[in-house]
Enzyme design. Structure first.
Site, mmCIF file in Angstrom:
data_model
loop_
_atom_site.group_PDB
_atom_site.id
_atom_site.type_symbol
_atom_site.label_atom_id
_atom_site.label_comp_id
_atom_site.label_asym_id
_atom_site.label_seq_id
_atom_site.Cartn_x
_atom_site.Cartn_y
_atom_site.Cartn_z
ATOM 1 N N ARG A 1 0.886 -1.167 0.000
ATOM 2 C CA ARG A 1 0.000 0.000 0.000
ATOM 3 C C ARG A 1 0.924 1.217 0.000
ATOM 4 N NH1 ARG A 1 -5.434 1.125 1.758
ATOM 5 N NH2 ARG A 1 -5.659 3.207 2.655
ATOM 6 N N HIS B 1 -6.852 1.370 -6.796
ATOM 7 C CA HIS B 1 -7.151 0.621 -5.567
ATOM 8 C C HIS B 1 -7.895 -0.662 -5.982
ATOM 9 C CE1 HIS B 1 -7.567 -0.324 -1.490
ATOM 10 N NE2 HIS B 1 -8.200 0.735 -1.021
ATOM 11 N N GLN C 1 -9.895 -2.986 -3.466
ATOM 12 C CA GLN C 1 -11.147 -2.384 -3.013
ATOM 13 C C GLN C 1 -12.267 -2.665 -3.997
ATOM 14 O OE1 GLN C 1 -12.109 -0.399 -0.151
ATOM 15 N NE2 GLN C 1 -14.083 -0.891 -1.104
ATOM 16 N N ASP D 1 -16.786 8.968 -2.075
ATOM 17 C CA ASP D 1 -15.414 8.808 -1.595
ATOM 18 C C ASP D 1 -14.972 10.163 -1.062
ATOM 19 O OD1 ASP D 1 -12.952 7.749 -0.996
ATOM 20 O OD2 ASP D 1 -12.322 7.421 -3.064
ATOM 21 N N CYS E 1 -16.224 3.322 0.110
ATOM 22 C CA CYS E 1 -15.101 2.446 0.453
ATOM 23 C C CYS E 1 -14.664 2.608 1.903
ATOM 24 C CB CYS E 1 -13.931 2.710 -0.493
ATOM 25 S SG CYS E 1 -13.249 4.381 -0.379
ATOM 26 N N ARG F 1 -14.009 -6.849 1.837
ATOM 27 C CA ARG F 1 -12.566 -6.698 1.677
ATOM 28 C C ARG F 1 -11.881 -7.981 2.124
ATOM 29 N NH1 ARG F 1 -10.185 -1.780 1.470
ATOM 30 N NH2 ARG F 1 -8.379 -3.035 0.875
#
Length: 348
Positions: A117, A144, A147, A241, A282, A310
């Site tokens: 990450r 991402h 996700q 988001d 998310c 996830r």
């Protein structure tokens, strides 16, 4: 004594697959991962997950903090019988005292998967180029992918009655974030009508749109990029988001002024979308900014199903990327090594 070299020195193994972006995968390959996600989720509910990562480790590099990414990968590895290591910039010499290539080679010798990450896509791509084990992009500056595997799987679990995945219209309201790009790519690959709704200055760049429109030509999806919030009408899913992220703190006030209140997902916006529209995010969410608390906690919100998935996604990715490496030793092989080691231990 001359020891045989580890097979991990075999760079560029032809069968080695990384998970850096969903565009690297065919629709059929992604469908296989979704099917595996469903099976593993069902097995987890029955407390009967096969130990498909037994004896394996995932080294997790974090240049950015995380709740869902860290917890989901650590838990996934444990449930599957393996182990996860948390590696922060304080723990390793990534790009500082040790160059990226050497870091990738070293971790490859000790771990079976690398998850990174990172701040810059070049970092995770560089790790993949120099690693002999699968590398997973746990987030970078423009993507991402883990996700959105959870996101699309959650959409599949909550399909409106009578609709298939490629019947959906999905609206992402807000900034052109790494989640926005990844959703744009995967949704158009599955024939979904994807809308990015936001101020012109913060809309998806042309390079992203070009990738998405190529997907549309192949798979039959549609792409709309607009500043008109009325485009939420008749959408099946509204997605929010953050309006600003790490590294954008200096732009905070300018960004909030551009997005608020017009692009905040409220109960009124959900009503405009239609009575069957559902809400996704998310997380983490700045409630009362990109969305209201009423929407987050409302009956049409599936954000916590999305968050749980996830874990579903990470279990599937760990298995999918390593299952060809699973070799169960015979009883004879186990006994041979046990006897040799026991014999030595008795002498020392």
């Amino acid at each position: 004594m001359r020891m045989p070299s580890s097979s991990a020195t075999n760079l560029n193994k032809p069968e080695l697959k990384h998970f850096l972006k969903t565009q690297d995968y065919t629709r059929k390959e992604l469908e296989d991962i979704f099917e595996l996600m469903g099976m593993l989720k069902e097995a987890r509910r029955a407390n009967a997950v096969p130990q498909l990562f037994k004896g394996k480790s995932v080294g997790m590099i974090f240049e950015q903090p995380s709740t869902r990414t860290r917890i989901s990968f650590e838990t996934a590895a444990t449930i599957l019988g393996g182990h996860a290591l948390f590696l922060s910039p304080k723990d390793i010499h990534l790009g500082a005292k040790e160059n990226l290539a050497d870091t990738g080679r070293v971790i490859s010798r000790m771990c079976d998967v690398i998850m990174a990450r990172v701040d810059d896509h070049k970092t995770v791509a560089g790790l993949a180029e120099n690693s002999t084990v699968p590398v997973i992009n746990g987030l970078c500056d423009w993507l991402h992918p883990t996700q959105v595997m959870a996101d699309v799987f959650t959409m599949m679990e909550h399909l409106p009655e009578g609709k298939k995945l490629d019947d959906l219209t999905v609206a992402f309201i807000g900034d052109a974030t790494n989640v926005c790009s990844s959703l744009m790519f995967i949704c158009t690959k599955f024939g979904i009508h994807f809308k990015h709704i936001g101020p012109e200055k913060y809309q998806a760049p042309q390079t992203w749109q070009d990738i998405a429109r190529e997907n549309c030509e192949t798979y039959g999806g549609r792409l709309t990029v607009t500043d008109d919030v009325n485009e939420v009408e008749d959408c099946d899913i509204l997605i929010a988001d953050s309006f600003y992220w790490f590294g954008q703190e200096a732009e905070k006030e300018e960004r909030l002024a551009a997005f608020m209140p017009e692009y905040v997902i409220t109960e009124e916006m959900m009503a405009k979308a239609g009575e069957n529209a559902i809400f996704m995010h998310c997380l983490p969410a700045n409630d009362q900014r990109e969305c209201t608390r009423e929407v987050m906690d409302g009956p049409r919100s599936i954000i916590f199903d999305e968050a749980e998935n996830r874990l579903t996604a990470q279990m599937a990715l760990l298995v999918y990327l390593t299952h060809k490496d699973i070799e169960q030793p015979s009883e004879e092989t186990l006994a041979y090594h046990q006897d040799r080691i026991d014999s030595l231990l008795q002498r020392i």
